[in-house]
Design an enzyme around this catalytic site. Structure first.
Site, short mmCIF file in Angstrom:
data_model
loop_
_atom_site.label_atom_id
_atom_site.label_comp_id
_atom_site.label_asym_id
_atom_site.label_seq_id
_atom_site.Cartn_x
_atom_site.Cartn_y
_atom_site.Cartn_z
CG ASP A 7 -1.84 1.18 1.29
OD1 ASP A 7 -2.28 1.65 0.23
OD2 ASP A 7 -2.12 1.64 2.41
CD GLU A 67 -5.21 0.27 -2.85
OE1 GLU A 67 -6.38 -0.13 -2.84
OE2 GLU A 67 -4.66 0.78 -1.86
CG ASP A 140 -0.83 2.89 6.27
OD1 ASP A 140 -1.28 3.57 5.33
OD2 ASP A 140 -0.75 3.31 7.44
#
Length: 167
Positions: A7, A67, A140
């Site tokens: 992330d 992502e 996260d």
């Protein structure tokens, strides 16, 4: 297969490693790399690069899943996330690791079966799917685990459908 989910962020970068055997998924480790918010962007990127590089050297993932940024109305934020993504792509290339990119909607769809799920719903599903006692912290890291789960589910689907690998 060990999947490193990422992330990306330029202040906090979440990561999570999942080992896959057949249909089972086992969390290997998860955490985040936190930078000093007031440090120069170049210093933060170097700190993230070195920190994630250590994770890659230690766990030797077979695949990296990342992502992609959600642009929305905040283009400046998307550009910053793009900088963090770039160091992940660089690490993947340097180490010969295939890298796959997933949109936030894809991650939500593969983890919570609904592309517009809330962050909390996705994190609860990560907890359930990985049979954890609690939602992974920090957030996260939970998000990074969701990206890794997304990749595992997407790759299984492609395998079932007999489709070629993609990037």
């Amino acid at each position: 297969m060990i999947v490193l989910g990422v992330d990306p962020g330029t202040i906090v970068l979440g990561y999570g490693l999942i080992e896959s055997r057949g249909d089972g998924m086992t969390p290997v480790c998860y955490d985040s790399i936190k930078c000093k918010a007031r440090s120069a962007m170049s210093e933060r990127l170097l700190f993230l690069y070195e920190g994630l590089g250590e994770v890659v050297r230690r766990y030797r993932p077979d695949v990296i899943a990342i992502e992609s940024p959600f642009v929305g109305d905040n283009v400046k934020s998307a550009f910053a996330i793009g900088k963090a993504q770039a160091i992940v792509f660089l690490l993947a290339a340097q180490n010969g690791i295939p890298i796959y990119e997933y949109s936030p909607a894809q991650v939500k769809h593969h983890v919570a079966d609904y592309g517009a799920s809330s962050k909390e719903q996705v994190q609860q599903m990560v907890k359930m799917l990985l049979e954890l006692d609690e939602v992974p912290e920090p957030n996260d890291a939970a998000d990074a685990l969701a990206v890794a789960i997304c990749h595992l589910r997407e790759s299984r689907l492609r395998e079932i459908l007999g489709e070629d690998r993609y990037r």
